[in-house]
Design an enzyme around this catalytic site. Sequence first.
Site, PDB file in Angstrom:
ATOM      1  N   GLY A   1      64.844   5.889  28.737  1.00 10.83           N
ATOM      2  CA  GLY A   1      64.025   6.785  27.927  1.00 10.83           C
ATOM      3  C   GLY A   1      62.644   7.063  28.468  1.00 10.83           C
ATOM      4  O   GLY A   1      62.042   8.080  28.119  1.00 10.83           O
TER       5      GLY A   1
ATOM      6  N   LYS B   1      69.156  15.472  12.987  1.00 12.40           N
ATOM      7  CA  LYS B   1      68.537  14.186  12.640  1.00 12.40           C
ATOM      8  C   LYS B   1      68.979  13.854  11.218  1.00 12.40           C
ATOM      9  O   LYS B   1      68.439  14.402  10.245  1.00 12.40           O
ATOM     10  CB  LYS B   1      67.012  14.280  12.727  1.00 12.40           C
ATOM     11  CG  LYS B   1      66.282  12.980  12.435  1.00 12.40           C
ATOM     12  CD  LYS B   1      66.340  12.009  13.606  1.00 12.40           C
ATOM     13  CE  LYS B   1      65.442  10.798  13.339  1.00 12.40           C
ATOM     14  NZ  LYS B   1      65.458   9.853  14.472  1.00 12.40           N
TER      15      LYS B   1
ATOM     16  N   GLY C   1      56.076  10.213  29.987  1.00 16.20           N
ATOM     17  CA  GLY C   1      55.187  11.342  29.749  1.00 16.20           C
ATOM     18  C   GLY C   1      55.862  12.693  29.714  1.00 16.20           C
ATOM     19  O   GLY C   1      55.186  13.721  29.545  1.00 16.20           O
TER      20      GLY C   1
ATOM     21  N   ASP D   1      62.786  18.592  15.178  1.00 16.57           N
ATOM     22  CA  ASP D   1      61.952  19.750  15.493  1.00 16.57           C
ATOM     23  C   ASP D   1      61.296  19.587  16.866  1.00 16.57           C
ATOM     24  O   ASP D   1      61.198  20.543  17.639  1.00 16.57           O
ATOM     25  CB  ASP D   1      60.864  19.927  14.429  1.00 16.57           C
ATOM     26  CG  ASP D   1      61.435  20.177  13.055  1.00 16.57           C
ATOM     27  OD1 ASP D   1      62.262  21.086  12.908  1.00 16.57           O
ATOM     28  OD2 ASP D   1      61.059  19.455  12.116  1.00 16.57           O
TER      29      ASP D   1
END
Length: 270
Positions: free
Chosen positions: A204, A41, A236, A56
Amino acid sequence: MTAAPAPVLVTGTGTDVGKTIATAALAALARSVGLDVGICKPMQTGLAPGEPGDADEAARLSRVQRVLEVRRLPDPLAPETASRVAGVPQSTLDDLLGPIRRWLDANRDPASVDTAYQAAAPAEKAHSAGAAAATEAGRLDLIEGAGGVLVRLGTDLTVLDLARSLDAPVIVVARAGLGTLSDTELTIRAIEAAGLRCAGIVIGSWPYDPDLAERCNVEDLPRLTGVPVLGRVPAGAGQLDPAEFTRHAAQWFAPGALDAVVRPRAAHLP
């Protein structure tokens, strides 16, 4: 000596489209066929020091060990704006490229194969999308952008500039519903205008019970953009525990999805 595969930049058609969970799903898919996976990132905003960031979280879900976050800014804003508000220097291309390239060059081993993959049953390996071709590449480094492709990481520095400098193909994470056709086509046109390859689209957050527009979009996205839909991450999915997440991730992608993503580059970056 075989050239190392280029890193892959994961971007979105905007914010909150599911880039982090899609990055985790791609990482889990790659690990399922034995690739050594890393997650980077370059710019994280909106978190205080010490809080787990997007990289993370993606690594937690996918059980990836190689993780890099280059720079963090406290306010939940676009990186250029967050730097200005915080009163700190703007990021430059060299600021981001240096750490990323050192991370990419560390522990390069084309023969590296994930131990979890080595222990997997033959039928489980055969089921994994793109297993044969992708495993030859040895590794996959995923770089998650910030927002969309024209988000500024610094003054006159966009996500596309970073991808170009890294010779990275791009994966676009898109919404499922109404409006995604225009957003996604505009994003892919910008990628291609920059001389970059869009390797594919990932939805997504795919709903459990998709409506008519969402079902049509899955067919219309590749027709209108010329780019395949590589996968659909269920809504989810980020709430699953890592064991469940990694067990199911391969089922969320089309067969051969990794073959569209993992391609060795012609030469090492200078």
